[in-house]
Motif scaffolding. Structure first.
Motif, PDB file in Angstrom:
ATOM      1  N   VAL D  97       0.967 -86.300 -33.891  1.00 53.02           N
ATOM      2  CA  VAL D  97      -0.446 -86.366 -33.541  1.00 53.02           C
ATOM      3  C   VAL D  97      -1.306 -86.023 -34.753  1.00 53.02           C
ATOM      4  O   VAL D  97      -2.239 -86.746 -35.100  1.00 53.02           O
ATOM      5  CB  VAL D  97      -0.747 -85.419 -32.364  1.00 53.02           C
ATOM      6  CG1 VAL D  97      -2.257 -85.255 -32.182  1.00 53.02           C
ATOM      7  CG2 VAL D  97      -0.107 -85.946 -31.098  1.00 53.02           C
ATOM      8  N   VAL D  98      -0.939 -84.941 -35.415  1.00 55.48           N
ATOM      9  CA  VAL D  98      -1.741 -84.533 -36.557  1.00 55.48           C
ATOM     10  C   VAL D  98      -1.696 -85.603 -37.654  1.00 55.48           C
ATOM     11  O   VAL D  98      -2.712 -85.953 -38.245  1.00 55.48           O
ATOM     12  CB  VAL D  98      -1.249 -83.179 -37.101  1.00 55.48           C
ATOM     13  CG1 VAL D  98      -1.937 -82.852 -38.415  1.00 55.48           C
ATOM     14  CG2 VAL D  98      -1.495 -82.098 -36.078  1.00 55.48           C
ATOM     15  N   GLU D  99      -0.504 -86.147 -37.885  1.00 56.19           N
ATOM     16  CA  GLU D  99      -0.401 -87.184 -38.918  1.00 56.19           C
ATOM     17  C   GLU D  99      -1.210 -88.414 -38.542  1.00 56.19           C
ATOM     18  O   GLU D  99      -1.859 -89.033 -39.387  1.00 56.19           O
ATOM     19  CB  GLU D  99       1.059 -87.572 -39.130  1.00 56.19           C
ATOM     20  CG  GLU D  99       1.831 -86.570 -39.951  1.00 56.19           C
ATOM     21  CD  GLU D  99       3.303 -86.939 -40.071  1.00 56.19           C
ATOM     22  OE1 GLU D  99       3.869 -86.739 -41.139  1.00 56.19           O
ATOM     23  OE2 GLU D  99       3.886 -87.435 -39.069  1.00 56.19           O
ATOM     24  N   ASN D 100      -1.155 -88.770 -37.271  1.00 57.80           N
ATOM     25  CA  ASN D 100      -1.969 -89.886 -36.818  1.00 57.80           C
ATOM     26  C   ASN D 100      -3.435 -89.666 -37.171  1.00 57.80           C
ATOM     27  O   ASN D 100      -4.143 -90.597 -37.547  1.00 57.80           O
ATOM     28  CB  ASN D 100      -1.848 -90.042 -35.301  1.00 57.80           C
ATOM     29  CG  ASN D 100      -0.884 -91.139 -34.899  1.00 57.80           C
ATOM     30  OD1 ASN D 100      -1.171 -92.306 -35.086  1.00 57.80           O
ATOM     31  ND2 ASN D 100       0.270 -90.743 -34.360  1.00 57.80           N
ATOM     32  N   LEU D 101      -3.855 -88.442 -37.030  1.00 57.43           N
ATOM     33  CA  LEU D 101      -5.262 -88.146 -37.280  1.00 57.43           C
ATOM     34  C   LEU D 101      -5.579 -88.110 -38.762  1.00 57.43           C
ATOM     35  O   LEU D 101      -6.611 -88.602 -39.206  1.00 57.43           O
ATOM     36  CB  LEU D 101      -5.620 -86.805 -36.649  1.00 57.43           C
ATOM     37  CG  LEU D 101      -5.659 -86.793 -35.120  1.00 57.43           C
ATOM     38  CD1 LEU D 101      -5.793 -85.378 -34.598  1.00 57.43           C
ATOM     39  CD2 LEU D 101      -6.807 -87.649 -34.612  1.00 57.43           C
ATOM     40  N   THR D 102      -4.674 -87.534 -39.536  1.00 57.17           N
ATOM     41  CA  THR D 102      -5.015 -87.321 -40.943  1.00 57.17           C
ATOM     42  C   THR D 102      -4.647 -88.495 -41.834  1.00 57.17           C
ATOM     43  O   THR D 102      -5.111 -88.568 -42.964  1.00 57.17           O
ATOM     44  CB  THR D 102      -4.290 -86.075 -41.487  1.00 57.17           C
ATOM     45  OG1 THR D 102      -2.899 -86.211 -41.213  1.00 57.17           O
ATOM     46  CG2 THR D 102      -4.820 -84.818 -40.851  1.00 57.17           C
ATOM     47  N   VAL D 103      -3.841 -89.398 -41.309  1.00 56.14           N
ATOM     48  CA  VAL D 103      -3.275 -90.404 -42.204  1.00 56.14           C
ATOM     49  C   VAL D 103      -4.353 -91.234 -42.889  1.00 56.14           C
ATOM     50  O   VAL D 103      -4.193 -91.637 -44.038  1.00 56.14           O
ATOM     51  CB  VAL D 103      -2.270 -91.299 -41.450  1.00 56.14           C
ATOM     52  CG1 VAL D 103      -2.967 -92.184 -40.436  1.00 56.14           C
ATOM     53  CG2 VAL D 103      -1.482 -92.153 -42.402  1.00 56.14           C
ATOM     54  N   ALA D 104      -5.441 -91.477 -42.194  1.00 57.41           N
ATOM     55  CA  ALA D 104      -6.475 -92.301 -42.816  1.00 57.41           C
ATOM     56  C   ALA D 104      -7.809 -91.561 -42.866  1.00 57.41           C
ATOM     57  O   ALA D 104      -8.852 -92.170 -43.027  1.00 57.41           O
ATOM     58  CB  ALA D 104      -6.628 -93.608 -42.058  1.00 57.41           C
ATOM     59  N   ALA D 105      -7.755 -90.249 -42.697  1.00 58.35           N
ATOM     60  CA  ALA D 105      -9.016 -89.495 -42.601  1.00 58.35           C
ATOM     61  C   ALA D 105      -9.820 -89.609 -43.891  1.00 58.35           C
ATOM     62  O   ALA D 105      -9.267 -89.694 -44.987  1.00 58.35           O
ATOM     63  CB  ALA D 105      -8.710 -88.034 -42.309  1.00 58.35           C
TER      64      ALA D 105
END
Ligand code: ATP
Ligand code: ATP
Ligand code: MG
Ligand code: MG
Lengths: 368, 287, 251, 239, 329
Positions: D97-105
Motif C-alpha cells: 500500500v505504501v509503495e503504491n502511494l509513494t511510487v509516483a508521488a
C-alpha cells in the motif's frame, strides 16, 4: 562430374568439429585440385545440427535422390553415421566416415569406410601401455555418461585388467557438466595411482583440468591418462602450467614430427589461421582416400567399385602411415603416447612412445 | 582438518556463485521486468568475447576487462531495447520468446562468423590461479573471487532495487504500464535502465564464466536452462532469492555428484521440480 | 419456518494477525433476499470467498442444503447450486459474451468434456445462454468480445455467468457497482424474477438498492456480525449509522 | 478571459479503428469542476483516457494551459499535473500500500500523512500488498495514489464505486475542500447523478460519444426531464 | 454481422465459426503438391508433416488451454522409442506401432498431467522443462534399452499395409505422415469447436473464473494434456517409422524448444498455427542451411525477429489482424 555429399554438424554444440572437418576437406582440394580422373569434384554440405540420426538419414536420402550425390562423407557423430548407414547400403554408395568413432559404425553397411579412429583403438592401447610400460597398476576411470564415454570406459577397463592392472573405481559424469570438483574429489578420496579420463572436447577439458589442480592432484604423482580430447590445444592453452605432465594416447597432434605434417600444419595455418586437429586430419585423409579410389576406378563412382578400390589402401597421412583394413574397412594406424611438456614458451603434447598398426580391438575380438 | 563435507559445501557454494553471476542479470530482466529474455546469454556472450579478446589479443588485465564487459553489454542492450524489446513489453510472453530466441540465433551466427567456432581459452591472472589451503581444504582462488563478486552484486542490487523507489517504479510499470504512465512514471526510461542493468550483469557474468565453463558461439544457448532454473527456483523478482537458489542448487548438485554420482545428471532437475512443486512461486517469490 | 439453504457455523478466518471472519453464524432461508453490508474491509467479500470455497476457513463449517460442504472444491459447490459474482470483474476477456455463457451452461449440463461434437449441435444450451443474456439486456452485445465491452456491460456479464449455473443460492458481490441506478434496479428484478426459490445474498454499498430489494440486512463490522434485522430496523439503528451509513439520508 | 486549464477542441478518438468519441469540445477553467454523465458505454471513461492520452486521436486537439498536448506521452501529461483515477482501480498488485502511494508521488500538500488522514483504513493496511485489499480499500488507494501526485486536475472515473456510505461522505467533503481550498480542478465521471451534480459547477451529458447536453450542475439537478431522457434516471422516484 | 432476431441466430453464429473455408480446402490440396512439383523433397515434406503434427499437439495445450510446455518432446520421444522398440521386439507393422506409441505416450501424459494441472506460468514452464530433461536423462541412462546417445539400433519397419515399402524417395513416408496428420487435424478441428474446446479457451482466458462456473478445470487440463501427449507420441512414432531410427535427440530440450518456436511463429491458439509454423520454419531451415550450413541460424533468427516485429501473435495472428483491418475499411 562427381558429387560428394558431406553431412556434418555445422551448427550447434558440435559446430567446431564440423568446421574443422570442412577445413581439412577444403585444404586437400586446394592442394590437389578439384578434378580427379578427369572428373570434377563437387562438394555439397549438409548440416545435421547435432546427433540427429533422423536428420542425417533424410539428408543422405536427399543428397542421393535430389542432388544425385555419388559419395557420402563427413559424419562427426556416431548417430549421424548410423542414421545414414542404411541409405548408403540401399543406394550402394560409398560412405566415408571422417570422424564418428564408435566401433560398430563400419558394420552397419558394406559401403562404409572409416579414416578417423575408433575409440577402443585408443583406450585399449593406452590401457595396455599404462600397465606394461607406464608403471601403473591401479587406475580410476572418469568418463562422460554417453555412448563414446561408455565405450571408452569399457575398452580401457577391459584392456587394463587383461594386462594385469586393477580398476579401483569409476564414475560416469553427465555430458552437460560445468563443474567437476565433486567427481575429482571422489577420485582423490580413493587415492589411485592413475586416473583415466574421457570427456568430449569443448569447454569441459579445461574445466576438468582446473578441477584436478584445485583438488591438488598433481600429474607428477598421480598419472592423468586420457585420450586426445582432454588435452587438446585449447584445453592446454586455458590450463597453462596445470596441464604439464599429463599423459595421453592419440592418433594425431599438430606437433607430430614429420615433414608431411609440418607442411600440412603450415598450409592449414596459412589458410585458416589456426592449427589442424584430428577432425581436420580426418577430413583431409577422407578426401585423400576418395581421390585415390577414384583414380583407381578411373572416375567410376559406383559404390562397389570404390569399395573394392579402397580395401587395403595405404598411404602417408600427416599423422603417419595409415591403411584400411580390407576386412573391416576400418582404419589401421599408429597410436602415439604423449606427454604435455613445455617446449620453449609453448606448452604442447610431445610424443614419447608409439604403438604401430593398431586395429580396432572390438572387431578383432568379435572375429575370434 | 575439516571433514570432506566442508569441501563439498564450499565447492557447492562456489558453483552456485557461478550460476548466480550468470543468472542474476536475468533475475533483473525476467524477474523484475517480466520480460522473457531468452537472449540473456547472448549478452553474456558479448561480455565474454570482449573479455577474451582484450585479454588474449590486447594483453589487457582480466580485472580491467570486467567493467568493460558490463558496459559493453549494457550499451548494446540499450540499442536492442530501443529497436526491438520496447515494442514487445506489452506483447505476450510468447512473442517475447520468439524475438529473443531469434536474437540468440543471430548472436550465435555472428559470434561464429567473427570469432570462429573454436573455444576461446583465457588465462586468468596469477592472483586468481590455484588454491589456498584452509584447515586442510583447498579452496580455489577463483572460486573465492566469484563468491566475493556475487555477494557484492547481491548487496548492491538488493539495496538498489528492492528497497528504493526506482525498484518500486519498475515493479509498478511491470504490473500495469498504462497506470504507471498515467501516474507520471517514465515507463520507457525505467525499463531501458533496468534492461541495461540486467544485460550489463549478464555481460559481467559471461566474462566471469569463461574461466570455468569456457566460451564458444553456442554459449547463448548452453547455459540458458541453468539460468532459467536459478531464476525460477529463487522466485521471480527476488535477487536474494536467486542467490539462495544458486547456493541451494549448487550445493545439492555438488553434494549429489559426490555422494550419489549415479544421480549426477538428474539431481539439478529433480531439485528444481521438487522445490517448484513445494513452492510454486520459488523460494523467495512474491507473485 | 422455511427451509434453510445455506448456513455457516462458527466460521473463523484470519490473514496473519488480521481477523476477517469471527465466529460467523449465518442462515439463509429459501427464497430470501438478504443484503450484507458493512464498512470497507469488514470481510464481506471474504465471507463470500469462504462460503464458495475460494478460501479455506481457519475454523467452522459451511452447510449447503443441509450438507456439510466445507471440504468441497469450489466447482463442486457450484454444481450443488451455490453461485457467486465477483466484486472485481473476473471474466473471460477473449471470449464473447455468448461463448462465455454457453460455456457455463455446458459445464452445468455436464457436456463441457465432450470433444467429439461441435458446440453448435447443443441448441438448447445455446438458447438458454442467449436467453440469459437477453434478460440482462446483453442480447445485442453478445457477439462482442468481452475485453471491449464497456465496464457496465461487463458487470452484467458477471451476473449472466453466475445465472448460467442455475443456482439455488446466489451470492452477489456489489453487482450494481458501475451500473446506473435505474438499470441496477432492473438487474435485481431480472435476477429475482428468475425463480421464487432462488435465494439471494448480496453485498452492496448503494443504499437505494439495498433498502429497495433486501428483505433482511446483515451488518458486518471487523469480521463479525454487528447486527441484523429488517431494513427499517437497520436504517434506524444509531450504531449502524455511526459505523456505516453516515449522516446522509438513505432509502 | 484567463486561459482555461484544459480545453478539448473537437476531439474525435477511439480504440484502434473503432471511433468512440465524436467531436467533443469542452473547457475547464483553473479550479473548475465538471461532471460527466451518461449511460453505460457512451464513452465517459474513453473521454478521460483521451485526456490522459491512452486512445487514438482521430481529430481535434487537447490543450493544457494553452499548450497543445495532443501528442504528449501520458506520463508527461501526468507530470504536467493531470491525475487519473481509473474506473477499474488498477492497483499495482506487487507493491505494498505504501509503495503504491509513494511510487509516483510528487511533492505537494498531499503526502502520506494527508492521505492516511483522509483514509484511515489505508493506514491500517499499509503493509498489505495491492492485491490483498478489499474492493473498497482498492478504490480508496486509487484515489489516494492519484492525490499523492499532487495534480492540478483530477480525472475521477467513478471514484465512489464500492465505498461505504460513511466513506463516501468523507470523500465528498474532501473533494469539496480540494476544490475550494487546494485549488485542484476535477472532472468527475459518476453514476450517482446527485452526488456528481452536488460536487461540480458544470456538467455535460454524453450520448453515443458526443456531448448531448451541457449545463451548470445546479441547473441540471433541477432539470429532471433532461436527466431522465439522457441518463435514464428517475431522480425524483429514487432520491 | 449475424442477425439477432431469429431464435437460432446464436446457434448459427457458433456453427459459422467452424465452417470450412476455401482457404482451408486450398491449403490441404496444396499439401499434395509435393508429389507432383517437388518429388525430390518428399522426405523433407514427410518430416515437416510429422513436425506439424507435433506442433498441433502442442497447440492443443498451449494455444488453447494456455499450458506452456517446454518439455513436450518427452512424449514425442516416448512415442519414438515405443515405436522403435515395438518394431524391434514385437513386429514391424507400422499402424499397430503407432497405436502402441500413442498408448504409452498417452499414459505418460496422463501420469504427469496430475502435476501439470496444478501449476501455471513460469512454474509450469519450468516444471515441464524439468520433467522433459529428466525424461532425457532416463533415456540416456537406460543405455541397454535405448542405445543411449548412439540411438536405438535394429529398428525395422514392415511395408505399410504389407504393400508399400518405405522407399528412398519418401513417397510412402510422406503419404503416410500426411494421412496421419490430416486425420488428427480433423480430430483437432472437431475438438476445438466442441464444448471441450470452449472450456479450454475458458481456462486460457481466466483460470480463476472457471471453478465459479462449476468447471472442473483441472480435469479438463488433464484430459487435454493426455490427448496432446498421445498425439505427440504418434508424431514421434511416425518419425521413427519413416526414418527407421530413434535417438535421444527426439526427447531433447532442443526439440521441445524448436516446436514451441514453430508454433509461436505460426500463431498459437490457431488451428493452422502449428502447421504453418512447421512448414515455414523447416523449409527456411532447409533452404538456409543449403546456402550456408554454418550460418543458417543467422537467417532463421532474422526470420523470427522480422515476424515478431511485423506480425505479432505469429504469422497467422498478424495476418488475420491485418486482414481484419483491411476488410473493415
Ligand atoms: N490475501 C490477503 N492477505 C491479507 N489481508 C487480506 C487478504 N485479502 C483481504 N485482506 C484483508 O481482509 C480484509 C477484508 O477484506 P474483504 O475483501 O472481505 O472486505 P469487504 O468487506 O469485501 O470490503 P469492501 O466493501 O471494500 O469490498 C481487508 O481489510 C483486506 O485488506
Ligand atoms: N479496449 C477497447 N477496444 C475497443 N472498444 C472499446 C474498448 N474499450 C471500450 N470500448 C468501447 O468504447 C465504448 C465506450 O466505452 P467506455 O468504457 O468509455 O464507456 P463508459 O461510458 O465509461 O461506460 P461505463 O459507464 O460502463 O463505464 C463502448 O462502446 C465500448 O464497447
Ligand atoms: Mg468486497
Ligand atoms: Mg466507464
Amino acid at each position: 562430374q562427381i558429387k560428394i555429399g558431406v553431412i556434418n554438424s555445422y551448427s550447434g554444440q558440435f559446430a567446431d568439429t564440423g568446421a574443422q572437418i570442412d577445413n581439412g576437406i577444403k585444404l586437400y582440394m586446394k592442394q590437389h585440385g578439384d578434378t580427379v580422373a578427369g572428373k570434377k569434384i563437387e562438394i555439397i554440405r549438409k548440416d545435421t545440427g547435432g546427433p540427429n540420426p533422423d536428420v542425417a538419414k533424410r539428408l543422405a536420402q536427399e543428397l542421393i535422390v535430389r542432388d544425385k550425390a555419388d559419395i557420402l562423407a563427413g559424419f562427426t557423430l556416431t548417430p549421424e553415421a548410423l542414421g545414414a548407414a542404411s541409405v548408403s547400403e540401399e543406394a550402394k554408395k560409398l560412405m566415408v566416415v571422417m570422424n564418428a568413432a564408435t566401433s560398430i559404425v563400419t558394420t552397419k553397411s558394406p559401403y562404409i569406410v572409416r579414416v578417423s579412429l575408433t575409440l577402443p583403438q585408443i583406450a585399449d592401447t593406452l590401457a595396455t601401455w599404462a600397465v606394461k610400460k607406464g608403471g601403473t597398476k591401479k587406475a580410476y576411470t572418469m568418463v562422460s555418461d554417453y555412448g563414446p564415454g561408455i565405450d571408452a570406459e569399457g575398452a580401457f577397463q577391459k584392456a587394463f585388467k587383461e594386462a594385469g592392472g586393477e580398476i579401483v573405481g569409476s564414475v560416469r559424469m553427465p555430458v552437460a557438466n560445468p563443474d567437476f570438483s565433486a567427481f575429482v574429489q571422489r577420485a582423490k578420496d580413493l587415492n589411485p595411482e592413475s586416473i583415466f579420463v574421457f570427456i568430449p572436447g569443448g569447454a569441459q577439458p579445461a574445466a576438468l583440468g582446473k578441477a584436478f589442480a584445485e583438488r591438488g592432484i598433481d600429474p607428477k604423482k598421480v598419472k592423468l591418462l586420457s585420450t586426445g580430447e582432454p588435452v587438446d590445444e585449447t584445453a592446454i592453452k586455458s590450463m597453462g602450467d596445470l596441464a604439464l605432465d599429463r599423459i595421453s594416447a592419440w592418433h594425431y597432434d599438430f606437433n607430430h614430427k614429420s615433414k608431411m605434417n609440418s607442411d600440412f600444419v603450415k598450409a592449414f595455418n596459412a589458410e585458416y589461421k589456426r592449427n589442424p586437429d584430428f577432425f581436420a586430419v580426418g577430413g583431409y585423409d577422407g578426401m585423400h582416400l576418395i581421390y585415390e579410389a577414384l583414380k583407381k576406378t578411373n572416375g567410376n563412382a559406383d559404390g562397389d567399385a570404390l569399395i573394392a578400390a579402397i580395401k587395403g589402401m595405404k598411404w602417408e597421412s600427416p599423422r603417419g602411415v595409415i591403411w584400411i583394413d580390407p576386412e573391416t574397412r576400418d582404419v589401421v594406424q599408429t597410436v602415439y603416447i604423449r606427454r604435455v611438456q613445455k617446449v620453449g614458451n609453448d606448452i604442447v603434447n610431445v610424443e614419447f612412445d608409439k604403438i604401430e598398426n593398431v586395429k580396432d580391438p572390438v572387431k578383432a575380438a568379435m572375429k575370434k | 582438518m575439516l571433514p570432506p563435507v566442508f569441501g563439498v559445501l564450499f565447492d557447492g557454494i562456489a558453483y552456485g556463485m557461478l550460476l548466480f553471476v550468470l543468472s542474476v542479470g536475468l533475475s533483473v530482466t525476467l524477474g523484475l521486468m517480466n520480460f522473457v529474455n531468452l537472449a540473456h546469454c547472448a549478452f553474456a556472450m558479448l561480455g565474454g568475447y570482449l573479455t577474451a579478446t582484450l585479454v588474449n589479443d590486447f594483453n589487457w588485465s582480466f580485472f580491467a576487462t570486467l567493467p568493460l564487459a558490463f558496459i559493453a553489454a549494457a550499451t548494446a542492450s540499450i540499442a536492442f531495447e530501443r529497436v526491438f524489446y520496447r515494442r514487445l513489453y506489452r506483447a505476450g510472453d510468447l512473442d517475447q520468446v520468439l524475438l529473443t530466441i531469434g536474437i540468440a540465433f543471430v548472436s550465435v551466427a555472428i559470434a561464429a562468423y567473427l570469432f570462429g567456432t573454436a573455444q576461446q581459452p583465457i588465462q586468468t591472472p596469477p592472483l586468481l590461479r590455484g588454491a589456498i589451503d584452509f584447515l586442510g581444504l583447498s579452496l580455489g582462488k577463483y572460486r573465492l573471487f566469484l563468491i566475493a563478486i556475487a555477494l557484492v552484486v547481491t548487496i548492491l542490487l538488493v539495496v538498489g532495487i528492492e528497497y528504493t523507489r526506482f525498484g518500486a517504479q519498475v515493479r509498478a510499470a511491470v504490473d500495469n504500464q498504462r497506470m504507471a504512465g498515467g501516474l507520471g512514471i517514465n515507463v520507457e526510461r525505467t525499463f531501458a535502465v533496468t534492461f541495461a542493468l540486467g544485460s550489463g550483469l549478464a555481460g559481467l557474468g559471461g566474462a566471469l564464466a569463461i574461466e570455468i565453463v569456457g566460451l564458444d558461439p553456442n554459449f547463448s544457448f548452453i547455459y540458458l536452462v541453468y539460468v532459467l532454473i536459478i531464476v525460477s527456483v529463487g522466485g521471480l523478482g527476488s535477487i536474494a532469492g536467486s542467490l539462495a537458489a544458486a547456493i541451494l542448487i549448487g550445493v545439492s548438485d555438488i553434494a549429489g555428484k559426490y555422494y550419489f554420482p549415479e544421480l549426477g545428471a538428474f539431481l539439478i532437475y529433480l531439485v528444481m521440480v521438487v522445490i517448484l512443486m513445494w513452492r510454486p512461486s520459488g523460494l523467495f517469490g512474491r507473485r | 419456518m422455511t427451509e434453510i439453504v445455506l448456513s455457516t457455523r462458527r466460521l473463523d478466518k484470519n490473514f496473519g494477525s488480521l481477523v476477517v471472519a469471527r465466529n460467523i453464524e449465518l442462515n439463509l432461508p429459501k427464497g430470501a433476499r438478504y443484503a450484507l453490508i458493512g464498512p470497507n474491509g469488514a470481510g464481506k467479500t471474504t465471507l463470500i470467498n469462504l462460503m464458495t470455497g475460494m478460501l479455506k476457513p481457519n475454523a467452522g463449517q459451511i452447510f449447503l442444503g443441509g450438507e456439510d460442504v466445507t471440504a468441497l472444491e469450489p466447482q463442486e459447490r457450484v454444481r450443488r447450486g451455490l453461485a457467486r459474482t465477483f466484486q472485481i470483474n473476473t471474466l473471460f476477456p477473449g471470449l464473447n459474451a455468448l461463448e462465455a455463457v454457453t460455456l457455463a451452461v455446458c459445464e452445468r449440463r455436464n457436456i463441457a468434456g465432450e470433444f467429439w461434437r461441435n458446440v453448435a449441435v447443443h441448441r438448447e444450451a445455446i438458447e438458454e445462454a442467449h436467453d440469459i443474456l437477453a434478460k440482462l439486456r446483453l442480447g445485442d452485445s453478445c457477439y462482442q468480445i468481452t475485453r471491449e465491452l464497456p465496464y457496465g456491460r461487463q458487470r452484467l456479464l458477471e451476473i449472466a455467468l453466475a445465472l448460467a449455473t442455475k443456482p439455488k443460492v446466489l451470492l452477489l458481490d456489489e453487482p450494481a457497482a458501475g451500473v446506473p441506478q435505474e438499470e441496477s434496479g432492473e438487474v435485481f428484478e431480472a435476477v429475482a424474477s428468475l425463480s421464487d426459490d432462488l435465494t439471494l445474498l448480496f453485498i452492496e454499498h448503494d443504499m437505494h438498492v439495498v433498502f429497495r430489494f433486501a428483505s433482511h440486512i446483515i451488518v458486518l463490522v471487523s469480521g463479525a456480525i454487528f447486527t441484523e434485522g429488517s431494513p427499517a430496523a437497520i436504517a434506524a439503528d444509531p450504531g449502524v449509522r455511526e459505523v456505516y451509513l453516515g449522516k446522509r439520508k438513505h432509502g | 478571459m484567463a486561459e482555461p486549464l484544459l480545453k478539448l477542441e473537437n476531439v474525435t478518438a477511439g480504440y484502434g479503428d473503432a471511433v468512440v468519441l465524436h467531436g467533443i469540445s469542452l473547457d475547464l477553467p483553473e479550479r473548475g469542476s465538471l461532471a460527466v454523465l451518461g449511460r453505460n458505454g457512451v464513452g465517459k471513461s474513453t473521454l478521460l483516457m483521451t485526456i490522459m492520452g491512452y486512445t487514438q486521436m482521430r481529430g481535434g486537439r487537447v490543450i493544457w494551459r494553452g499548450q497543445d498536448i495532443s501528442r504528449l506521452a501520458p506520463n508527461r501529461r501526468a507530470v504536467n499535473g493531470i491525475g487519473w483515477v481509473a474506473q477499474e482501480r488498477e492497483i499495482f498488485p506487487s507493491l505494498s500500500v505504501v509503495e503504491n502511494l509513494t511510487v509516483a508521488a510528487r511533492p505537494g500538500p498531499w503526502d502520506l500523512d494527508a492521505v492516511f488522514k483522509l483514509f484511515p483504513r489505508l493506514s491500517e493496511r499499509r503493509r498489505n500488498m495491492g492485491n490483498q485489499l478489499s474492493g473498497g480499500e482498492q478504490q480508496m488507494l486509487a484515489t489516494a495514489r492519484a492525490l499523492m501526485t499532487n495534480p492540478a486536475l483530477m480525472l475521477l472515473d467513478e471514484p465512489f464505486e464500492g465505498l461505504a456510505p460513511v466513506i463516501v461522505d468523507e470523500l465528498i467533503a474532501a473533494m469539496k475542500t480540494m476544490l475550494l481550498d487546494r485549488g485542484i480542478a476535477i472532472i468527475l465521471v459518476e453514476q450517482h447523478t446527485d452526488i456528481a451534480l452536488e460536487l461540480t459547477a458544470e456538467a455535460i451529458v454524453l450520448e453515443r460519444g458526443a456531448v448531448a447536453h451541457r449545463a451548470p450542475s445546479a441547473q441540471l439537478q433541477k432539470d429532471t426531464a433532461t436527466l431522465e431522457r439522457l441518463v435514464g434516471l428517475r431522480v425524483a422516484a429514487t432520491a | 454481422m449475424v442477425p439477432t432476431d431469429t431464435i437460432s441466430a446464436p446457434q448459427l453464429y457458433l456453427q459459422s465459426l467452424s465452417r470450412w473455408s476455401a482457404t482451408e480446402i486450398a491449403f490441404w490440396l496444396a499439401t499434395l503438391l509435393p508429389f507432383f512439383l517437388f518429388p525430390n523433397y518428399l522426405s523433407l515434406a514427410s518430416q515437416i508433416a510429422i513436425t506439424a503434427l507435433f506442433a498441433l499437439s502442442l497447440d492443443l495445450i498451449l494455444g488453447y488451454a494456455g499450458v506452456v510446455s517446454l518439455g513436450h518432446a518427452a512424449f514425442f520421444g516416448i512415442g519414438a522409442y515405443a515405436a522403435g522398440l515395438f518394431s524391434k521386439f514385437v513386429w514391424g507393422e507400422p499402424i499397430s506401432g503407432l497405436l502402441v506409441a500413442a498408448l504409452l505416450a498417452g499414459l505418460a501424459g496422463y501420469a504427469t498431467s496430475f502435476i501439470i494441472c496444478r501449476f501455471r506460468h513460469l512454474t509450469l514452464i519450468m516444471l515441464t522443462l524439468g520433467l522433459g530433461l529428466l525424461a532425457f536423462e532416463v533415456a540416456n541412462s537406460a543405455h541397454w534399452l535405448t542405445g543411449g546417445s548412439d540411438g536405438l539400433q535394429g529398428v525395422r519397419i514392415w511395408p505399410l499395409f504389407g504393400i508399400f515399402k518405405f522407399d528412398l524417395y519418401g513417397y510412402t513416408a510422406y503419404s503416410y505422415s500426411l494421412a496421419v496428420l490430416f486425420l488428427f487435424f480433423l480430430g483437432m478441428r472437431r475438438l476445438v469447436h466442441s464444448p471441450f474446446g470452449l472450456a479450454l479457451r475458458g481456462i486460457r482466458e481466466n483460470l480463476v473464473r472457471m471453478p465459479a462456473i462449476g468447471a472442473a478445470s483441472r480435469a479438463h487440463i488433464r484430459k487435454a494434456y493426455t490427448i496432446a501427449a498421445a498425439v505427440a507420441g504418434i508424431a514421434g512414432a511416425l518419425l521413427t517409422q519413416t526414418t527407421e531410427s530413434a535417438a535421444l535427440e527426439s526427447i531433447s530440450f532442443q526439440r521441445s524448444a524448436d516446436v514451441l518456436v514453430m508454433l509461436v511463429l505460426g500463431g498459437a491458439g490457431r488451428l493452422y498455427g502449428g502447421l504453418i509454423g512447421a512448414i515455414i520454419f523447416m523449409i527456411a531451415r532447409d533452404q538456409f542451411s543449403g546456402i550456408a550450413p554454418q550460418y543458417w541460424y543467422f537467417w532463421i533468427g532474422i526470420l523470427l525477429i522480422v515476424v515478431v516485429m511485423l506480425l505479432p501473435n505469429g504469422i497467422l495472428g498478424g495476418l488475420s489482424k491485418i486482414f481484419a483491418r483491411w476488410s473493415r475499411k
